[in-house]
Every structure is written in structure tokens, then in C-alpha cells.
Scaffold this motif. Structure first.
Motif, PDB file in Angstrom:
ATOM      1  N   VAL A 191       0.836  -1.200   0.000  1.00  0.00           N
ATOM      2  CA  VAL A 191       0.000   0.000   0.000  1.00  0.00           C
ATOM      3  C   VAL A 191       0.875   1.256   0.000  1.00  0.00           C
ATOM      4  CG1 VAL A 191      -1.775   1.290   1.242  1.00  0.00           C
ATOM      5  CG2 VAL A 191      -1.890  -1.207   1.161  1.00  0.00           C
ATOM      6  N   ARG A 192       1.907   1.261   0.825  1.00  0.00           N
ATOM      7  CA  ARG A 192       2.787   2.443   0.891  1.00  0.00           C
ATOM      8  C   ARG A 192       3.524   2.661  -0.432  1.00  0.00           C
ATOM      9  NH1 ARG A 192       4.052  -0.098   5.946  1.00  0.00           N
ATOM     10  NH2 ARG A 192       2.881   0.898   7.642  1.00  0.00           N
ATOM     11  N   SER A 193       3.980   1.576  -1.046  1.00  0.00           N
ATOM     12  CA  SER A 193       4.693   1.713  -2.309  1.00  0.00           C
ATOM     13  C   SER A 193       3.774   2.250  -3.406  1.00  0.00           C
ATOM     14  CB  SER A 193       5.287   0.363  -2.729  1.00  0.00           C
ATOM     15  OG  SER A 193       6.008   0.488  -3.930  1.00  0.00           O
ATOM     16  N   LEU A 194       2.553   1.736  -3.457  1.00  0.00           N
ATOM     17  CA  LEU A 194       1.606   2.235  -4.447  1.00  0.00           C
ATOM     18  C   LEU A 194       1.188   3.667  -4.123  1.00  0.00           C
ATOM     19  CD1 LEU A 194      -0.652  -0.921  -4.956  1.00  0.00           C
ATOM     20  CD2 LEU A 194       1.183  -0.088  -6.437  1.00  0.00           C
ATOM     21  N   GLY A 195       1.021   3.966  -2.846  1.00  0.00           N
ATOM     22  CA  GLY A 195       0.662   5.320  -2.447  1.00  0.00           C
ATOM     23  C   GLY A 195       1.708   6.339  -2.873  1.00  0.00           C
ATOM     24  N   ALA A 196       2.963   5.916  -2.909  1.00  0.00           N
ATOM     25  CA  ALA A 196       4.041   6.815  -3.336  1.00  0.00           C
ATOM     26  C   ALA A 196       3.934   7.153  -4.820  1.00  0.00           C
ATOM     27  CB  ALA A 196       5.397   6.178  -3.038  1.00  0.00           C
ATOM     28  N   ARG A 197       3.122   6.420  -5.563  1.00  0.00           N
ATOM     29  CA  ARG A 197       2.939   6.677  -6.994  1.00  0.00           C
ATOM     30  C   ARG A 197       1.801   7.662  -7.261  1.00  0.00           C
ATOM     31  NH1 ARG A 197       5.674   2.497  -9.781  1.00  0.00           N
ATOM     32  NH2 ARG A 197       6.162   0.682  -8.482  1.00  0.00           N
ATOM     33  N   ILE A 198       1.126   8.118  -6.235  1.00  0.00           N
ATOM     34  CA  ILE A 198       0.017   9.058  -6.415  1.00  0.00           C
ATOM     35  C   ILE A 198       0.578  10.441  -6.734  1.00  0.00           C
ATOM     36  CG2 ILE A 198      -1.945  10.201  -5.303  1.00  0.00           C
ATOM     37  CD1 ILE A 198      -2.261   7.684  -3.572  1.00  0.00           C
ATOM     38  N   GLY A 199       0.070  11.033  -7.795  1.00  0.00           N
ATOM     39  CA  GLY A 199       0.513  12.368  -8.158  1.00  0.00           C
ATOM     40  C   GLY A 199       0.573  12.532  -9.660  1.00  0.00           C
ATOM     41  N   PRO A 200       0.984  13.703 -10.135  1.00  0.00           N
ATOM     42  CA  PRO A 200       1.047  13.965 -11.577  1.00  0.00           C
ATOM     43  C   PRO A 200       1.882  12.912 -12.299  1.00  0.00           C
ATOM     44  CG  PRO A 200       1.403  15.984 -10.320  1.00  0.00           C
ATOM     45  CD  PRO A 200       1.410  14.863  -9.327  1.00  0.00           C
ATOM     46  N   GLY A 201       1.337  12.381 -13.377  1.00  0.00           N
ATOM     47  CA  GLY A 201       2.024  11.361 -14.145  1.00  0.00           C
ATOM     48  C   GLY A 201       1.955   9.975 -13.555  1.00  0.00           C
ATOM     49  N   GLY A 202       1.253   9.832 -12.426  1.00  0.00           N
ATOM     50  CA  GLY A 202       1.142   8.533 -11.776  1.00  0.00           C
ATOM     51  C   GLY A 202      -0.293   8.207 -11.457  1.00  0.00           C
ATOM     52  N   LEU A 203      -0.519   7.671 -10.280  1.00  0.00           N
ATOM     53  CA  LEU A 203      -1.871   7.322  -9.872  1.00  0.00           C
ATOM     54  C   LEU A 203      -2.671   8.557  -9.485  1.00  0.00           C
ATOM     55  CD1 LEU A 203      -1.427   4.140  -7.631  1.00  0.00           C
ATOM     56  CD2 LEU A 203      -2.476   4.254  -9.904  1.00  0.00           C
ATOM     57  N   ARG A 204      -3.933   8.538  -9.852  1.00  0.00           N
ATOM     58  CA  ARG A 204      -4.882   9.535  -9.381  1.00  0.00           C
ATOM     59  C   ARG A 204      -5.511   9.097  -8.068  1.00  0.00           C
ATOM     60  NH1 ARG A 204     -10.197   9.233 -10.223  1.00  0.00           N
ATOM     61  NH2 ARG A 204      -9.852   7.654 -11.827  1.00  0.00           N
ATOM     62  N   GLU A 205      -5.688   7.770  -7.926  1.00  0.00           N
ATOM     63  CA  GLU A 205      -6.382   7.272  -6.746  1.00  0.00           C
ATOM     64  C   GLU A 205      -5.963   5.843  -6.443  1.00  0.00           C
ATOM     65  OE1 GLU A 205     -10.889   7.508  -4.973  1.00  0.00           O
ATOM     66  OE2 GLU A 205     -10.671   6.910  -7.072  1.00  0.00           O
ATOM     67  N   LEU A 206      -5.816   5.557  -5.152  1.00  0.00           N
ATOM     68  CA  LEU A 206      -5.576   4.209  -4.638  1.00  0.00           C
ATOM     69  C   LEU A 206      -6.665   3.927  -3.619  1.00  0.00           C
ATOM     70  CD1 LEU A 206      -3.771   1.661  -4.253  1.00  0.00           C
ATOM     71  CD2 LEU A 206      -2.522   2.958  -2.503  1.00  0.00           C
ATOM     72  N   THR A 207      -7.434   2.873  -3.850  1.00  0.00           N
ATOM     73  CA  THR A 207      -8.548   2.558  -2.967  1.00  0.00           C
ATOM     74  C   THR A 207      -8.482   1.098  -2.533  1.00  0.00           C
ATOM     75  OG1 THR A 207     -10.021   1.984  -4.799  1.00  0.00           O
ATOM     76  CG2 THR A 207     -10.011   4.279  -4.097  1.00  0.00           C
ATOM     77  N   VAL A 208      -9.319   0.760  -1.553  1.00  0.00           N
ATOM     78  CA  VAL A 208      -9.335  -0.587  -0.989  1.00  0.00           C
ATOM     79  C   VAL A 208     -10.779  -1.038  -0.817  1.00  0.00           C
ATOM     80  CG1 VAL A 208      -8.702  -2.034   0.987  1.00  0.00           C
ATOM     81  CG2 VAL A 208      -7.160  -0.200   0.238  1.00  0.00           C
ATOM     82  N   THR A 209     -11.062  -2.272  -1.196  1.00  0.00           N
ATOM     83  CA  THR A 209     -12.333  -2.908  -0.846  1.00  0.00           C
ATOM     84  C   THR A 209     -12.062  -3.917   0.255  1.00  0.00           C
ATOM     85  OG1 THR A 209     -13.370  -2.624  -3.014  1.00  0.00           O
ATOM     86  CG2 THR A 209     -14.195  -4.409  -1.648  1.00  0.00           C
ATOM     87  N   THR A 210     -12.815  -3.841   1.336  1.00  0.00           N
ATOM     88  CA  THR A 210     -12.542  -4.635   2.528  1.00  0.00           C
ATOM     89  C   THR A 210     -13.848  -5.046   3.202  1.00  0.00           C
ATOM     90  OG1 THR A 210     -11.555  -4.527   4.757  1.00  0.00           O
ATOM     91  CG2 THR A 210     -12.270  -2.449   3.797  1.00  0.00           C
ATOM     92  N   ASN A 211     -13.780  -6.100   4.011  1.00  0.00           N
ATOM     93  CA  ASN A 211     -14.953  -6.462   4.808  1.00  0.00           C
ATOM     94  C   ASN A 211     -14.975  -5.711   6.131  1.00  0.00           C
ATOM     95  OD1 ASN A 211     -13.229  -7.840   6.631  1.00  0.00           O
ATOM     96  ND2 ASN A 211     -13.516  -9.800   5.586  1.00  0.00           N
ATOM     97  N   GLY A 212     -13.963  -4.899   6.387  1.00  0.00           N
ATOM     98  CA  GLY A 212     -13.959  -4.020   7.555  1.00  0.00           C
ATOM     99  C   GLY A 212     -13.410  -4.617   8.826  1.00  0.00           C
ATOM    100  N   THR A 213     -13.123  -5.926   8.834  1.00  0.00           N
ATOM    101  CA  THR A 213     -12.727  -6.551  10.107  1.00  0.00           C
ATOM    102  C   THR A 213     -11.378  -6.063  10.605  1.00  0.00           C
ATOM    103  OG1 THR A 213     -11.693  -8.437   8.965  1.00  0.00           O
ATOM    104  CG2 THR A 213     -14.031  -8.655   9.566  1.00  0.00           C
ATOM    105  N   GLN A 214     -10.525  -5.576   9.712  1.00  0.00           N
ATOM    106  CA  GLN A 214      -9.182  -5.125  10.109  1.00  0.00           C
ATOM    107  C   GLN A 214      -9.065  -3.605  10.156  1.00  0.00           C
ATOM    108  OE1 GLN A 214      -7.141  -7.771  10.927  1.00  0.00           O
ATOM    109  NE2 GLN A 214      -8.978  -8.937  10.354  1.00  0.00           N
TER     110      GLN A 214
END
Length: 341
Positions: free
Chosen positions: A89-112
């Protein structure tokens, strides 16, 4: 942030002219629940050697980003039960920005989420989808087989407190939760959450009759209109849901209707499994395999990019989902937990 591949200016475009900018990534086939529409109760999970390492997942995601992918959603199984997943997650989050990711999201059952929501926000995640089909503790236990509603609710409110936008995903199940949607709309309005309703999909052997579960959302929407004012909107998140705004609450309801009204004409996504299999369509079996490529020391980033481009040229126009009432078998044999929800 790494630069985009200079040859990727046109991005990934499939044979039908659709720009493929959205990658859904299943980081594990394992889950701590056994929802009746998703898994059999006695599941056999994949051996560790068949699962991509977090580093391999990161490399492949990076190749997609370099080719124009600007949205990644992490799914499972339950993605947050995978050991060390925050490294990815942290590595992908570092790609957020111009020329990279616009959004990083998660689908979860919420237990964690109660313990991980803050870390997700710090890593760059700003939105989570939480799978929660009911507000009734007994029904929740029956639908999830092993789940406790209180634990998921704790996760939902931890996410809200951490600054994450929350969308509640609910699969519409005939005779199970179909009388709860008014209550869920009101509850989501009270707490500032959007709601997404989903038709059950004919995927995987779930030890039961899926035709008994199927509830068309056209019927659900008609029932909701008896209580709520549903206003059309052009709001979109990049996914398959079509949204309306509930005038009385100001929140949105999304409808995902693969059965009654498919969303194929605007499909902008492909799905990567935790084994490195890329499905160009959720409802088709054609796939491209990336695990061996990733583990071949002779395969460089250019070869990986070529393999991705080749896979996109095979993306079909649409799915073949159908509820088979004669043979009562799934249209697609693999479980949703394998493909990524």
C-alpha cells in the motif's frame, strides 16, 4: 515517483476504443469471512508458492501505471489479512501524483479497519469500500457465516475517524436483506456514507442455489422510490456503478447491475489475481498469465509492458453472465474471491 513509459502517451486502449485506466488487484484469495454469495464454507486456498510476492505485485502494478493506469483498487479475498500488505500500500501510495496514480482505494470487509485505517490514510488511501450487506446482527452472521456485525461497524467508524471516505457495498439477496434497504439508506445518510447495491453474480460453486439469491436491482430501485426521492446524477468513480442522489439525505446510491443492465460499454478496467493472472473481463475466462514473466530474470520492463499491451488487445466487448435456472451452475467457475471483488 517513477516516470511514465515515454511510449505510453496514448495509454492502454482496447479493441473497442475503451481506455483501460483502472486496475483491480486481488492481493490474496484468503478471507476471514465466508460470505454465502462469494465462497463455499469449506474453501481450499492456494499454496503460498503460487501467490505473487508483494514485490512482484508492486512491480506489475508499476508497469500498469507507467502505461497510463491512474486508479488501482486493492481487493481480495480480504486484502487486509495478507501479512505485510501495508508495504504494498505504501509503495503504491508513493505513486500518487502527476504522471502517476490519481487514486488508490481498498475494498474490505472491515474486520481489520479498526487497527489499520490510520495507516491506510497515511499511505495515501482516501476512500474505502466496506462490504456490509445488512445492519441486522443475526442476518450478518448468517450471510458471512463467521462474521460479527459489531467488528465491521467498529472498522467503518474507525475509517471515518481516520479521514477516509466510506462507501458501503451491499449485495442484494432475495429473502435475506431485501427488506433492509430503506433502513440502510437512512443509516448511510445519518453517518455520511454512500451506499452501493450490487446484484449477485453467477461466479464459483458456493454450495447452494444461486437462483434463490438473485434479486434484480430494478425491483429494488422501484421499491426505494416509494420512500426516497432518487435524483439522477452524472457522478462517477471510474467503476461500474450508476449513481443517484437521495434528495432527503444528500448521499448517493450506486447500482451495479451486471444482470439486468450490464455496464460493459463503458468498461475501463481489468482484474489481476494474486497468482498473476490478468482477467480482461470479470465474466469471461480468457486471461493472460504474468507470474512466470515476473519470475523470469530475462524479462525486463519493456517486455512486461509489451505483455500488458498484448493482453489488452484481447479484452472482449462484454461478459456472458446469466443466471442459469435450468442447470443451476455458475456462468464462471472461479470464485469472486479468486478474481478480486
Amino acid at each position: 515517483m517513477r516516470d511514465r513509459d515515454p511510449t505510453a502517451a496514448a495509454g492502454l486502449v482496447d479493441p473497442f476504443g475503451r481506455a483501460i485506466t483502472y486496475l483491480r488487484v486481488s492481493v490474496t484469495d484468503r478471507c476471514d469471512l465466508r460470505c454465502v454469495y462469494c465462497m463455499a464454507e469449506d474453501m481450499t486456498f492456494l499454496p503460498k508458492k503460487d501467490i505473487l510476492t508483494l514485490e512482484e505485485l508492486d512491480r506489475l502494478c508499476g508497469a500498469f501505471v507507467a502505461l497510463g493506469t491512474d486508479k488501482i483498487r486493492l481487493t481480495g479475498g480480504e486484502p487486509l489479512v495478507r501479512k505485510g500488505v501495508m508495504t504494498l500500500v505504501r509503495s503504491l501510495g508513493a505513486r500518487i501524483g502527476p504522471g502517476g496514480l490519481r487514486e488508490l482505494t481498498v475494498t474490505t470487509n472491515g474486520t481489520q479497519l479498526a487497527r489499520m485505517a490510520g495507516d491506510l490514510h497515511a499511505a495515501g488511501v482516501r476512500r474505502v469500500n466496506v462490504s456490509m450487506d445488512t445492519l441486522d446482527p443475526a442476518v450478518f452472521a448468517a450471510v458471512t457465516r463467521w462474521g460479527k456485525l459489531e467488528q465491521t461497524l467498529d472498522g467503518v467508524f474507525a475509517a471515518k475517524a481516520a479521514g477516509l471516505a466510506v462507501k458501503i457495498n451491499a449485495v442484494a439477496l432475495k429473502g435475506v436483506n431485501e427488506n433492509e434497504f430503506d433502513r440502510m439508506v437512512a443509516w448511510c445518510g445519518e453517518h455520511g456514507f454512500d451506499l452501493c447495491l450490487i446484484e449477485t453474480m453467477p461466479m464459483g460453486d458456493i454450495t447452494g442455489d444461486r437462483t434463490d439469491q438473485y434479486l434484480p436491482l430494478s425491483l429494488v430501485r422501484s421499491r426505494l422510490r416509494q420512500t426516497w426521492t432518487l435524483e439522477d446524477t452524472d457522478y462517477a468513480t471510474g467503476g461500474p456503478a450508476r449513481y443517484v442522489t437521495v434528495k432527503e439525505t444528500g448521499r448517493r446510491i450506486g447500482f451495479i447491475t451486471p444482470m439486468t443492465h450490464n455496464f460493459c460499454e463503458s468498461c475501463n478496467r481489468v482484474r489481476l489475481t494474486c497468482t498473476g493472472t490478468l482477467f480482461m473481463c470479470l465474466g469471461q475466462d480468457d486471461a493472460a498469465e504474468f507470474r512466470d514473466l515476473l519470475r523470469d530474470p530475462g524479462v525486463d520492463e519493456a517486455a512486461l509492458a509489451d505483455a500488458i499491451r498484448d493482453a489488452i488487445t484481447r479484452k472482449p466487448k462484454g461478459h456472458d453472465f446469466v443466471i442459469d435456472r435450468r442447470h443451476k451452475r455458475p456462468a464462471v467457475a472461479r470464485h469472486m474471491s479468486m478474481t478480486g471483488g
